[in-house]
Design a protein around this motif. Structure first.
Motif, mmCIF file in Angstrom:
data_model
loop_
_atom_site.group_PDB
_atom_site.id
_atom_site.type_symbol
_atom_site.label_atom_id
_atom_site.label_comp_id
_atom_site.label_asym_id
_atom_site.label_seq_id
_atom_site.Cartn_x
_atom_site.Cartn_y
_atom_site.Cartn_z
ATOM 1 N N GLN A 1 110.270 -9.241 -56.733
ATOM 2 C CA GLN A 1 110.450 -9.951 -55.471
ATOM 3 C C GLN A 1 111.116 -11.307 -55.711
ATOM 4 O OE1 GLN A 1 106.241 -9.964 -54.147
ATOM 5 N NE2 GLN A 1 106.935 -8.855 -52.343
ATOM 6 N N HIS B 1 109.430 -11.419 -61.228
ATOM 7 C CA HIS B 1 109.831 -11.980 -59.942
ATOM 8 C C HIS B 1 110.793 -13.161 -60.150
ATOM 9 C CE1 HIS B 1 106.819 -9.484 -58.059
ATOM 10 N NE2 HIS B 1 105.861 -10.047 -58.762
ATOM 11 N N SER C 1 100.560 -11.472 -57.172
ATOM 12 C CA SER C 1 101.700 -10.555 -57.108
ATOM 13 C C SER C 1 101.352 -9.310 -56.305
ATOM 14 C CB SER C 1 102.140 -10.173 -58.527
ATOM 15 O OG SER C 1 103.215 -9.262 -58.500
ATOM 16 N N ASP C 2 100.166 -8.764 -56.526
ATOM 17 C CA ASP C 2 99.728 -7.579 -55.770
ATOM 18 C C ASP C 2 99.633 -7.894 -54.279
ATOM 19 O OD1 ASP C 2 99.583 -6.149 -58.123
ATOM 20 O OD2 ASP C 2 97.406 -6.367 -58.349
ATOM 21 N N ARG D 1 103.194 -8.229 -52.771
ATOM 22 C CA ARG D 1 103.835 -6.925 -52.569
ATOM 23 C C ARG D 1 103.271 -6.238 -51.324
ATOM 24 N NH1 ARG D 1 106.727 -5.215 -57.077
ATOM 25 N NH2 ARG D 1 106.261 -6.310 -59.031
ATOM 26 N N ASP E 1 104.623 -7.940 -48.157
ATOM 27 C CA ASP E 1 106.021 -7.581 -47.920
ATOM 28 C C ASP E 1 106.122 -6.185 -47.322
ATOM 29 O OD1 ASP E 1 108.783 -7.789 -47.917
ATOM 30 O OD2 ASP E 1 108.985 -7.159 -50.002
ATOM 31 N N TYR E 2 105.265 -5.294 -47.802
ATOM 32 C CA TYR E 2 105.305 -3.898 -47.344
ATOM 33 C C TYR E 2 104.767 -3.756 -45.923
ATOM 34 C CZ TYR E 2 104.307 1.108 -47.234
ATOM 35 O OH TYR E 2 104.240 2.434 -46.891
#
Length: 427
Positions: free
Chosen positions: A2, A41, A401-402, A405, A408-409
């Protein structure tokens, strides 16, 4: 992979730590950015320019850029003075993104003013906004009272941020509880991720070997206090406890206070230093209390390693990174039963929790460790295991980070186009 914008308006990762406005948030931003970059990233850190010699953009580490935002005069300003410049900060971010044709996958704002400045970009680019407050205004006012120099306007700004952010990152259970109870935060949009420490930077050392270059007495019981030199850190409480420890418990104790800029008499650090020196004289311990001033990060392992116990008894601490560092160095920690400290320190296992502003309670726990080295060693080992298991920057950043993500999804905007304009930037 990302592209992430980290916004930290007053806390640059380049700042020297230990000053009045440079501490845990600076460390957090620096380490999180580096670890997120190691995960693949691309990171842009937006922070206010406080020095005209700074380049507007610089490559800091692989996959990390620092963008110095022109917002207000390019000089150091207390963070309490920065709110009027956040609209300018936000406008620069939008123009920077437009000029460079950048599309971020996530914006991670640190502190309420960073979130305020980032909201227009998040709204206009339909980018998920995650916010780590690091401190909440209503909690700060409760504990700081007249020493809190932020305007009451902060409360309504934080309330709106909590309402519209896609995710609020709470740093400890107390932080989560305060967000829900004081800001009516939606529990479903709160994720808890703590602060961390770097085990490569702060690792256990042999106590006697660590003491030699510091010229510390190999037989004395050494207490370490490390952090910014501001009143809320409760260093006065530790000094009084040392007086009690020596005079009532008859322990040959010494105190080392690391932190603060002690070379510039014009700074607030020096005022606090004078106050603390006066308290040490009142307690008749001024000859065994050492004030070292700030030390480079590379020197801290030696101080942690040379000490018998690390003590931190603030009356207000949103999280507190130094207890993690001490634990990582195999040292027991005695801390205030407040904020994040009561989450990181397990009372009776990795150290002890004591009430803030209670020097007698602190002295009793210090005497217990001084008279039972086996217990202190056992607690130090337990603390190191807990720190390695739960609190490394790599673990912190993997969790972030998880979350990023997932945001974003799943992203759907949580706010209306007029959300930012409803927040006044003037008193």
């Amino acid at each position: 992979m990302q592209r992430i914008a980290i916004v930290s308006e007053h806390a640059s990762p380049l700042a020297a730590l230990g000053g009045v406005d440079s501490g845990g948030q600076n460390l957090y931003v620096a380490h999180v950015a580096r670890e997120l970059a190691r995960l693949g990233h691309y990171i842009d850190i937006f922070t206010r320019s406080d020095n005209p010699a700074l380049p507007q953009q610089m490559n800091w580490h692989e996959n990390i850029r620092i963008i110095h935002v022109p917002a207000g005069p390019p000089v150091f300003l207390p963070k309490e003075s920065l709110l009027p410049y956040m609209e300018e900060f936000g406008e620069f971010m939008q123009s920077y993104v437009c000029r460079n044709n950048i599309r971020y996958d996530i914006i991670h704002a640190n502190f309420f003013m960073s979130a305020l400045a980032a909201m227009p970009l998040a709204r206009n680019s339909n980018t998920p906004l995650a916010v780590t407050f690091h401190a909440l205004g209503k909690v700060r006012r409760l504990h700081q009272a007249q020493n809190d120099h932020f305007s009451d306007q902060r409360f309504s700004i934080e309330e709106e941020i909590v309402r519209i952010a896609d995710c609020i990152v709470a740093e400890c259970p107390q932080d989560r509880e305060d967000l829900i109870a004081l800001y009516d935060a939606d529990p479903a949009r709160i994720r808890m991720v703590p602060c961390g420490y770097d085990p490569a930077e702060l690792a256990p050392l042999d106590k006697q070997l660590a003491r030699e270059p510091l010229h510390w007495d190999p037989e004395a019981f050494y207490i370490l206090q490390l952090g910014r030199m501001v009143a809320r850190k409760g260093i006065d409480n530790v000094i009084r406890a040392v007086g009690s420890l020596r005079n009532e418990h008859h322990v040959d104790a010494r105190l080392c206070v690391v932190g603060g800029n002690l070379s510039d008499t014009q700074l607030g650090d020096f005022d606090e230093y004078d106050r603390l020196k006066s308290i040490a004289r009142e307690e008749h311990v001024d000859d065994i209390v050492e004030f070292t001033g700030s030390k480079a990060r590379g020197e801290l392992s030696r101080y942690y390693g040379a000490s018998d116990v690390f003590v931190t008894t603030p009356w207000y601490e949103p999280f507190g990174i130094t207890p993690l560092e001490a634990m990582g160095c195999n040292r027991p920690v005695i801390g205030s039963n407040t904020g994040g400290i009561k989450y990181s320190v397990l009372d009776g296992k990795t150290g002890f929790l004591v009430p803030p502003k209670d020097s007698e309670a602190l002295a009793i726990k210090l005497a217990l460790l001084a008279n039972n080295p086996f217990l202190a060693e056992k607690m130090g080992r337990a603390g190191a295991a807990r720190a390695r298991k739960m609190f490394t920057w790599r673990q912190v950043s993997t969790q972030l980070s998880d979350i990023f993500r997932e945001l974003d999804y799943q992203h759907t905007p949580q706010y209306s186009p007029s959300a930012f304009t409803r927040l006044s930037l003037t008193n």
